[in-house]
Scaffold this motif. Structure first.
Motif, PDB file in Angstrom:
ATOM      1  N   MET A 188       6.222   4.644 -14.418  1.00 13.71           N
ATOM      2  CA  MET A 188       5.812   4.480 -13.017  1.00 13.71           C
ATOM      3  C   MET A 188       4.320   4.175 -12.916  1.00 13.71           C
ATOM      4  SD  MET A 188       8.093   7.465 -11.187  1.00 13.71           S
ATOM      5  CE  MET A 188       7.675   6.980  -9.519  1.00 13.71           C
ATOM      6  N   TYR A 189       3.504   4.802 -13.741  1.00  9.82           N
ATOM      7  CA  TYR A 189       2.081   4.482 -13.746  1.00  9.82           C
ATOM      8  C   TYR A 189       1.829   3.035 -14.190  1.00  9.82           C
ATOM      9  CZ  TYR A 189       0.056   9.074 -12.754  1.00  9.82           C
ATOM     10  OH  TYR A 189      -0.355  10.235 -12.147  1.00  9.82           O
ATOM     11  N   LEU A 190       2.583   2.600 -15.199  1.00 15.12           N
ATOM     12  CA  LEU A 190       2.423   1.219 -15.646  1.00 15.12           C
ATOM     13  C   LEU A 190       2.847   0.226 -14.563  1.00 15.12           C
ATOM     14  CD1 LEU A 190       3.684   1.504 -19.338  1.00 15.12           C
ATOM     15  CD2 LEU A 190       1.319   1.278 -18.524  1.00 15.12           C
ATOM     16  N   ALA A 191       3.936   0.544 -13.866  1.00 12.58           N
ATOM     17  CA  ALA A 191       4.374  -0.327 -12.770  1.00 12.58           C
ATOM     18  C   ALA A 191       3.326  -0.361 -11.657  1.00 12.58           C
ATOM     19  CB  ALA A 191       5.717   0.156 -12.237  1.00 12.58           C
ATOM     20  N   ALA A 192       2.772   0.795 -11.332  1.00 11.71           N
ATOM     21  CA  ALA A 192       1.738   0.845 -10.301  1.00 11.71           C
ATOM     22  C   ALA A 192       0.499   0.065 -10.728  1.00 11.71           C
ATOM     23  CB  ALA A 192       1.381   2.304 -10.001  1.00 11.71           C
ATOM     24  N   LEU A 212       0.827  -1.206   0.000  1.00 15.35           N
ATOM     25  CA  LEU A 212       0.000   0.000   0.000  1.00 15.35           C
ATOM     26  C   LEU A 212       0.862   1.257   0.000  1.00 15.35           C
ATOM     27  CD1 LEU A 212      -2.727   1.468   0.328  1.00 15.35           C
ATOM     28  CD2 LEU A 212      -2.502   1.120   2.803  1.00 15.35           C
ATOM     29  N   THR A 213       1.872   1.269   0.853  1.00 12.29           N
ATOM     30  CA  THR A 213       2.752   2.440   0.922  1.00 12.29           C
ATOM     31  C   THR A 213       3.535   2.626  -0.373  1.00 12.29           C
ATOM     32  OG1 THR A 213       2.961   2.080   3.306  1.00 12.29           O
ATOM     33  CG2 THR A 213       4.573   3.530   2.274  1.00 12.29           C
ATOM     34  N   SER A 214       4.061   1.527  -0.903  1.00 12.69           N
ATOM     35  CA  SER A 214       4.885   1.621  -2.112  1.00 12.69           C
ATOM     36  C   SER A 214       4.060   2.070  -3.314  1.00 12.69           C
ATOM     37  CB  SER A 214       5.539   0.270  -2.410  1.00 12.69           C
ATOM     38  OG  SER A 214       6.338  -0.153  -1.323  1.00 12.69           O
ATOM     39  N   ILE A 215       2.880   1.489  -3.515  1.00  9.99           N
ATOM     40  CA  ILE A 215       2.063   1.843  -4.682  1.00  9.99           C
ATOM     41  C   ILE A 215       1.586   3.289  -4.594  1.00  9.99           C
ATOM     42  CG2 ILE A 215      -0.110   1.342  -5.859  1.00  9.99           C
ATOM     43  CD1 ILE A 215       0.336  -1.599  -5.178  1.00  9.99           C
ATOM     44  N   ASN A 216       1.191   3.711  -3.393  1.00 10.71           N
ATOM     45  CA  ASN A 216       0.771   5.109  -3.253  1.00 10.71           C
ATOM     46  C   ASN A 216       1.927   6.067  -3.512  1.00 10.71           C
ATOM     47  OD1 ASN A 216      -1.897   4.591  -2.731  1.00 10.71           O
ATOM     48  ND2 ASN A 216      -1.708   4.727  -0.511  1.00 10.71           N
ATOM     49  N   ALA A 217       3.123   5.714  -3.042  1.00 13.69           N
ATOM     50  CA  ALA A 217       4.285   6.575  -3.281  1.00 13.69           C
ATOM     51  C   ALA A 217       4.610   6.638  -4.774  1.00 13.69           C
ATOM     52  CB  ALA A 217       5.486   6.056  -2.499  1.00 13.69           C
ATOM     53  N   ILE A 218       4.550   5.499  -5.457  1.00  8.06           N
ATOM     54  CA  ILE A 218       4.821   5.488  -6.899  1.00  8.06           C
ATOM     55  C   ILE A 218       3.782   6.307  -7.646  1.00  8.06           C
ATOM     56  CG2 ILE A 218       4.888   3.986  -8.930  1.00  8.06           C
ATOM     57  CD1 ILE A 218       6.093   1.813  -7.136  1.00  8.06           C
ATOM     58  N   THR A 219       2.507   6.134  -7.279  1.00 12.47           N
ATOM     59  CA  THR A 219       1.431   6.838  -7.987  1.00 12.47           C
ATOM     60  C   THR A 219       1.535   8.351  -7.799  1.00 12.47           C
ATOM     61  OG1 THR A 219       0.007   4.919  -7.640  1.00 12.47           O
ATOM     62  CG2 THR A 219      -1.066   6.971  -8.266  1.00 12.47           C
ATOM     63  N   LEU A 220       1.753   8.801  -6.574  1.00 15.13           N
ATOM     64  CA  LEU A 220       1.850  10.238  -6.322  1.00 15.13           C
ATOM     65  C   LEU A 220       3.102  10.833  -6.968  1.00 15.13           C
ATOM     66  CD1 LEU A 220       0.665  10.359  -2.603  1.00 15.13           C
ATOM     67  CD2 LEU A 220      -0.601  11.045  -4.657  1.00 15.13           C
ATOM     68  N   THR A 221       4.186  10.089  -6.981  1.00 20.16           N
ATOM     69  CA  THR A 221       5.397  10.575  -7.649  1.00 20.16           C
ATOM     70  C   THR A 221       5.169  10.716  -9.159  1.00 20.16           C
ATOM     71  OG1 THR A 221       6.757   9.486  -5.969  1.00 20.16           O
ATOM     72  CG2 THR A 221       7.841  10.125  -8.023  1.00 20.16           C
ATOM     73  N   ALA A 222       4.489   9.727  -9.755  1.00 20.44           N
ATOM     74  CA  ALA A 222       4.198   9.803 -11.192  1.00 20.44           C
ATOM     75  C   ALA A 222       3.279  10.977 -11.509  1.00 20.44           C
ATOM     76  CB  ALA A 222       3.570   8.492 -11.650  1.00 20.44           C
ATOM     77  N   ALA A 223       2.296  11.236 -10.638  1.00 21.63           N
ATOM     78  CA  ALA A 223       1.404  12.381 -10.862  1.00 21.63           C
ATOM     79  C   ALA A 223       2.172  13.695 -10.772  1.00 21.63           C
ATOM     80  CB  ALA A 223       0.271  12.347  -9.829  1.00 21.63           C
ATOM     81  N   THR A 224       3.079  13.778  -9.816  1.00 24.08           N
ATOM     82  CA  THR A 224       3.884  14.999  -9.678  1.00 24.08           C
ATOM     83  C   THR A 224       4.753  15.216 -10.916  1.00 24.08           C
ATOM     84  OG1 THR A 224       3.921  14.670  -7.298  1.00 24.08           O
ATOM     85  CG2 THR A 224       5.550  16.185  -8.227  1.00 24.08           C
ATOM     86  N   MET A 225       5.377  14.138 -11.389  1.00 30.17           N
ATOM     87  CA  MET A 225       6.225  14.246 -12.574  1.00 30.17           C
ATOM     88  C   MET A 225       5.409  14.603 -13.815  1.00 30.17           C
ATOM     89  SD  MET A 225       8.757  11.023 -11.856  1.00 30.17           S
ATOM     90  CE  MET A 225       9.766  11.307 -13.292  1.00 30.17           C
ATOM     91  N   ALA A 267      -1.540   6.743 -17.023  1.00 24.51           N
ATOM     92  CA  ALA A 267      -0.385   6.429 -17.880  1.00 24.51           C
ATOM     93  C   ALA A 267      -0.634   6.873 -19.321  1.00 24.51           C
ATOM     94  CB  ALA A 267      -0.096   4.930 -17.822  1.00 24.51           C
ATOM     95  N   CYS A 268      -1.842   6.660 -19.817  1.00 23.57           N
ATOM     96  CA  CYS A 268      -2.167   7.100 -21.180  1.00 23.57           C
ATOM     97  C   CYS A 268      -2.128   8.625 -21.296  1.00 23.57           C
ATOM     98  CB  CYS A 268      -3.542   6.581 -21.580  1.00 23.57           C
ATOM     99  SG  CYS A 268      -3.635   4.780 -21.738  1.00 23.57           S
ATOM    100  N   GLY A 269      -2.688   9.308 -20.287  1.00 18.04           N
ATOM    101  CA  GLY A 269      -2.673  10.763 -20.320  1.00 18.04           C
ATOM    102  C   GLY A 269      -1.267  11.322 -20.277  1.00 18.04           C
TER     103      GLY A 269
END
Length: 430
Positions: free
Chosen positions: A159-163, A124-137, A314-316
């Protein structure tokens, strides 16, 4: 010569005196009054009398010997336990082996439950961190041009694809639900361990006890498997059914006639237990199954929404910097933020664990129903559980006192009678 003669005279006188003494002594020892031979008549006992005396002696000896043997047997019976009270060593050894296996399973399920709980928190922590980092980028990439734009866009997309992939796996296995399964398994195996221990310490176990213990172990292994691949329970079943972790009760013959009392049972107690079974079926089991269906629907929606949102993000992000740049960046950032919210609601709220809890509670009430019906269907009252103890056990399992349990059965009986009257009136009216 004179000396020899004098000595011989002395010897002669001594011998003469000694012979006279012997005669006096002999005469003294046999000095008895003379018996008249005419008055003395010796009669020997007859042969029949001798035989009767001998028979009396033999019978007296046999009686004495029998009394001693009976006394020795009674002492031996009081000191040596009977054979029926001695347990079979092989049965005892088998039960000890089962108890050790059950204790080992308790530790295994406890350790694996802790491990899968760590999975839930870490994923949960890892996926949320990846998702928020990808959104920021993705947001930063929308304001960049040239080389930084490509790097930020590509990194955010990957990162979105990995999440998305991690969310698919996490939603498939439902770590919070796995943890609840292991908790229930550890608790039930601990109960089984206590039952086997009581069987060994109290009473004389038989081969039937060994078979029942083995059946319970295998039923628990089937209800709560340890492996994930191939044996994992379906986390999104088509129909919600109560959890079953006990072996099926052996079919007992329906009681048609005979004794209705004895062993703590009475007609009133049987009616009370039947009403309790009706309440469990109509209310408790149905309520938990209904709540389980609601939790399952919510979990399905969240499990589909999370990967879907990260895939859209990821598509966007992939189209950031193109002719659709503003809308693509908005989709990448907003969808990523929403995906983290959905993931937190599903796995942080442990919706899978809630579903498993409702399913287990429904199984608990189903087990109570089968236990009560199994006792009521037993024809021989003596083979049932003691009625008073069984009533107290049912009251404790339902969290009620004995008086409240009777009130529950009475209210159920009155409501069922009212329902029958209403149905009868409606059938006559229409």
């Amino acid at each position: 010569m004179s000396t020899l003669q004098s000595s011989s005279g002395v010897i002669t006188s001594v011998a003469y005196s000694s012979s006279r003494c012997r005669r006096g002594m002999t005469r003294a020892t046999i000095n008895m009054p003379k018996l008249r031979t005419g008055s003395l008549s010796l009669k020997l006992p007859s042969r029949d009398l001798v035989q009767e005396v001998l028979d009396m002696g033999v019978s007296l000896t046999a009686a004495t010997t029998g009394h001693v043997e009976k006394k020795n047997e009674s002492r031996a019976d009081s000191t040596i336990p009977s054979v029926s009270n001695v347990s079979d060593p092989m049965v005892m050894a088998k039960l000890h082996e089962i108890m050790e296996a059950v204790a080992d399973r308790v530790e295994m399920h406890k350790n694996i439950g802790e491990q899968r709980d760590n999975w839930n928190h870490l994923l949960l922590t890892s996926i949320n961190a990846i998702t928020l980092t990808a959104a920021t980028m993705a947001g930063i990439a929308a304001t960049s041009v040239g080389g930084p734009l490509v790097a930020l866009k590509l990194s955010s997309t990957l990162m979105y694809l990995a999440a998305t992939g991690m969310l698919v796996v996490m939603n498939k296995i439902q770590p919070s639900q796995l943890v609840e399964e292991q908790r229930n398994a550890a608790r039930l195996f601990k109960q089984l361990h206590g039952q086997v221990q009581r069987t060994l310490s109290c009473g004389t176990p038989t081969s039937i006890d060994v078979e029942e213990a083995m059946e319970k172990v295998l039923a628990l292994d089937k209800a709560y498997p340890l492996p994930l691949l191939g044996a994992m329970l379906d986390k999104f079943p088509e129909t919600v059914e109560p959890a079953v972790w006990w072996p099926q009760h052996r079919q007992r013959q329906e009681r048609q006639s005979g004794r209705t009392d004895g062993n703590g049972w009475s007609v009133e107690l049987e009616e009370e237990m039947r009403e309790v079974v009706g309440v469990l079926k109509r209310k408790d089991t149905e309520d938990y199954l209904r709540l389980g269906k609601i939790a399952l629907k919510v979990n399905k929606i969240l499990a589909i929404s999370g990967p879907l949102l990260t895939g859209l993000a990821a598509c966007g992000t992939a189209f950031v910097g193109s002719s659709h740049g503003p809308w693509a960046a908005t989709l990448g950032v907003v969808a990523g933020a929403m995906a983290s919210v959905v993931n937190t609601m599903e796995h942080g709220g442990q919706v899978g664990m809630v579903f498993e809890m409702y399913r287990s509670n429904a199984g608990f009430f189903r087990l109570m129903e089968e236990s009560i019906e199994s006792n009521l269907n037993e024809r021989d009252v003596g083979r049932r559980e003691n009625g008073e103890l069984f009533e107290m056990k049912v009251a404790l399992q339902l969290g009620r006192s004995l008086s409240r349990l009777k009130d529950l059965a009475a209210s159920s009986y009155s409501s069922s009678k009212k329902g029958e009257a209403i149905e009868e009136f409606a059938s006559k009216l229409f």
